[in-house]
Motif scaffolding. Structure first.
Motif, short mmCIF file in Angstrom:
data_model
loop_
_atom_site.label_atom_id
_atom_site.label_comp_id
_atom_site.label_asym_id
_atom_site.label_seq_id
_atom_site.Cartn_x
_atom_site.Cartn_y
_atom_site.Cartn_z
N ARG A 248 0.85 -1.19 0.00
CA ARG A 248 0.00 0.00 0.00
C ARG A 248 0.89 1.24 0.00
O ARG A 248 1.78 1.39 0.84
N LEU A 249 0.65 2.14 -0.94
CA LEU A 249 1.39 3.39 -1.03
C LEU A 249 0.43 4.56 -0.88
O LEU A 249 -0.58 4.63 -1.59
N LYS A 250 0.75 5.46 0.04
CA LYS A 250 0.06 6.74 0.07
C LYS A 250 0.76 7.66 -0.93
O LYS A 250 1.98 7.76 -0.94
N ILE A 251 -0.03 8.32 -1.74
CA ILE A 251 0.53 9.27 -2.69
C ILE A 251 0.24 10.67 -2.17
O ILE A 251 -0.93 11.05 -1.99
N LEU A 252 1.29 11.42 -1.90
CA LEU A 252 1.15 12.70 -1.22
C LEU A 252 1.23 13.90 -2.16
O LEU A 252 0.70 14.96 -1.85
N ARG A 253 1.91 13.72 -3.29
CA ARG A 253 2.02 14.83 -4.24
C ARG A 253 2.23 14.23 -5.64
O ARG A 253 2.94 13.23 -5.79
N CYS A 254 1.62 14.86 -6.63
CA CYS A 254 1.75 14.38 -8.00
C CYS A 254 1.62 15.55 -8.96
O CYS A 254 1.40 16.69 -8.55
N GLU A 255 1.76 15.26 -10.24
CA GLU A 255 1.62 16.29 -11.27
C GLU A 255 1.02 15.66 -12.51
O GLU A 255 1.10 14.44 -12.70
N ARG A 256 0.41 16.47 -13.35
CA ARG A 256 -0.12 15.97 -14.60
C ARG A 256 1.01 15.51 -15.50
O ARG A 256 2.10 16.10 -15.49
N ALA A 257 0.77 14.49 -16.30
CA ALA A 257 1.80 13.96 -17.19
C ALA A 257 1.16 13.48 -18.48
O ALA A 257 -0.04 13.20 -18.54
N ALA A 258 1.98 13.37 -19.53
CA ALA A 258 1.50 12.85 -20.81
C ALA A 258 1.42 11.33 -20.73
O ALA A 258 2.19 10.68 -20.04
N GLY A 259 0.48 10.78 -21.45
CA GLY A 259 0.37 9.33 -21.51
C GLY A 259 -1.06 8.86 -21.39
O GLY A 259 -1.91 9.54 -20.82
N THR A 260 -1.31 7.69 -21.93
CA THR A 260 -2.62 7.05 -21.83
C THR A 260 -2.42 5.55 -21.65
O THR A 260 -1.37 5.00 -21.97
N GLY A 261 -3.44 4.92 -21.11
CA GLY A 261 -3.37 3.48 -20.91
C GLY A 261 -4.52 3.01 -20.05
O GLY A 261 -5.39 3.79 -19.65
N THR A 262 -4.52 1.74 -19.74
CA THR A 262 -5.54 1.19 -18.85
C THR A 262 -5.39 1.85 -17.49
O THR A 262 -4.28 1.95 -16.95
N PRO A 263 -6.49 2.36 -16.92
CA PRO A 263 -6.39 3.08 -15.63
C PRO A 263 -5.64 2.28 -14.57
O PRO A 263 -5.91 1.10 -14.37
N GLY A 264 -4.68 2.95 -13.92
CA GLY A 264 -3.88 2.33 -12.88
C GLY A 264 -2.57 1.74 -13.36
O GLY A 264 -1.74 1.31 -12.56
N THR A 265 -2.36 1.72 -14.67
CA THR A 265 -1.16 1.10 -15.23
C THR A 265 0.04 2.03 -15.12
O THR A 265 -0.05 3.23 -15.41
N VAL A 266 1.18 1.47 -14.70
CA VAL A 266 2.44 2.22 -14.69
C VAL A 266 2.93 2.34 -16.13
O VAL A 266 3.12 1.34 -16.82
N LEU A 267 3.14 3.59 -16.58
CA LEU A 267 3.47 3.83 -17.98
C LEU A 267 4.96 3.94 -18.24
O LEU A 267 5.40 3.77 -19.38
N ASP A 268 5.75 4.26 -17.22
CA ASP A 268 7.19 4.39 -17.41
C ASP A 268 7.91 4.18 -16.09
O ASP A 268 7.28 3.88 -15.07
N GLU A 269 9.22 4.33 -16.10
CA GLU A 269 10.00 4.11 -14.89
C GLU A 269 10.11 5.37 -14.02
O GLU A 269 10.87 5.40 -13.06
N GLN A 270 9.34 6.41 -14.33
CA GLN A 270 9.27 7.63 -13.50
C GLN A 270 7.95 7.69 -12.73
O GLN A 270 7.56 8.75 -12.24
N LEU A 271 7.26 6.59 -12.62
CA LEU A 271 5.99 6.48 -11.90
C LEU A 271 4.90 7.36 -12.49
O LEU A 271 4.18 8.06 -11.79
N THR A 272 4.80 7.32 -13.81
CA THR A 272 3.65 7.91 -14.49
C THR A 272 2.55 6.86 -14.51
O THR A 272 2.78 5.72 -14.93
N ILE A 273 1.35 7.25 -14.06
CA ILE A 273 0.25 6.29 -13.91
C ILE A 273 -0.92 6.74 -14.79
O ILE A 273 -1.34 7.90 -14.74
N ALA A 274 -1.44 5.82 -15.55
CA ALA A 274 -2.59 6.12 -16.42
C ALA A 274 -3.85 6.29 -15.59
O ALA A 274 -4.10 5.56 -14.63
N CYS A 275 -4.66 7.25 -16.01
CA CYS A 275 -5.96 7.49 -15.38
C CYS A 275 -7.04 7.25 -16.43
O CYS A 275 -6.75 6.86 -17.56
#
Length: 311
Positions: A248-275
């Motif tokens: 379980r990870l609490k996410i405390l801060r994030c930013e908008r990023a480019a990318g698409t995919g199945t919601p919840g999928t990790v898109l790259d090695e910089q922790l970009t997550i598809a919504c």
């Protein structure tokens, strides 16, 4: 001539106002706050509220009644012979007899642009709702829930980079200055009151921990605002499987990023997550039982490969 005030407050948010009022020469006859609660490392020692700590440092008498609805509590309150009471996140409803006791009334600092976000969690709700702005208001209290006439207000833009903690700290400082100005006007007899609008009333319900789980099917902006609105407490969270273990990870801060995919999928090695629409990149997080850390530090010790999914 400076006013003789009763100050009523509890959390960190109220501390700047207490300090500013005292620093501008008002006589703080008494401080009312909530009683100490068990806390500390083992949860055994009684922990005073932030307001009690500051009041005792300033040498101001502190009162922690369990209720204000008894004759004894009312008599004690009246005995301070205050011109006015200032209330900032006190955490207890004031009955009409208490509201009527100070000569000039009781004035509340509320962290929203009333009548929007009356109630317990206006800062969190404004962020979570995607509001473009919020603010602080000084109102003369009545027996309703944040329904009193408004005296003064200051507005503040909410950016997508702001967490609830960021907004809390800025509003606390702005609110302290606003209350000082309101009390100066009250002292001069020039404080003007305006009834709240009847349209646009919303209620900021207390945050329930059940709200904290992240729904990745929502659009990226909604996910970002949900995360920031619950940061740092209780903290929006999601689970991911790392090395065969559900984490379980609490996410405390994030930013908008480019990318698409199945919601919840990790898109790259910089922790970009598809919504559900777009993506967010995690900037700061907290693993269960660990201290908060930057995502880049987390990734140094933990490999989160693309195609893994939060869910």
């Amino acid at each position: 001539m400076p006013l003789r005030l009763i100050f009523m407050g509890t959390p960190d948010f109220a501390v700047p106002t207490l300090l500013e009022l005292a620093g501008h020469g008002h006589e703080i006859a008494a401080v009312y706050t909530r009683a100490p609660k068990p806390g500390g490392r083992r949860g055994l020692a009684l922990q005073p509220t932030p307001i009690e700590t500051e009041a005792r440092r300033l040498g101001i008498p502190v009162f922690t009644p369990k209720t204000l609805r008894t004759e004894d509590a009312l008599a004690e309150f009246r005995a301070h012979q205050a011109d006015a009471a200032v209330v900032v996140a006190y955490g207890m409803i004031l009955p009409q007899a208490i509201l009527d006791a100070p000569r000039l009334g009781c004035y509340n600092l509320h962290a929203s642009l009333l009548p929007r976000w009356r109630g317990a969690a206006p800062i969190n709700r404004a962020v979570m709702a995607g509001d473009a702005e919020t603010g602080v208001m000084v109102m003369k209290m009545d027996v309703g829930l944040d329904t009193g006439d408004v005296a003064m207000a200051e507005r503040l833009a909410i950016t997508d980079a702001m967490t609830a903690s960021d907004l809390h700290d800025r509003l606390a400082r702005i609110g302290a200055d606003l209350m000082v100005r309101a009390m100066a006007a009250l002292e001069r007899g020039g404080l003007t009151l305006t009834a709240q609008a009847e349209d646009g009333v919303t209620y900021a319900a207390k945050i329930d921990k059940a709200e904290a789980r992240i729904d990745w099917t929502k659009p990226a902006h909604a996910v970002l605002r949900h995360i920031h609105g619950l940061s740092p407490f209780p903290g929006a969270w999601s689970e991911i499987t790392l090395d065969g273990e559900a984490v379980r990870l609490k996410i405390l801060r994030c930013e908008r990023a480019a990318g698409t995919g199945t919601p919840g999928t990790v898109l790259d090695e910089q922790l970009t997550i598809a919504c559900g629409d777009g993506a967010i990149r995690i900037v700061e997080l907290q693993r269960a039982g660990k201290a908060p850390m930057k995502a880049v530090d987390f990734l140094r010790g933990t490999r989160v490969a693309p195609a893994l999914r939060f869910g």
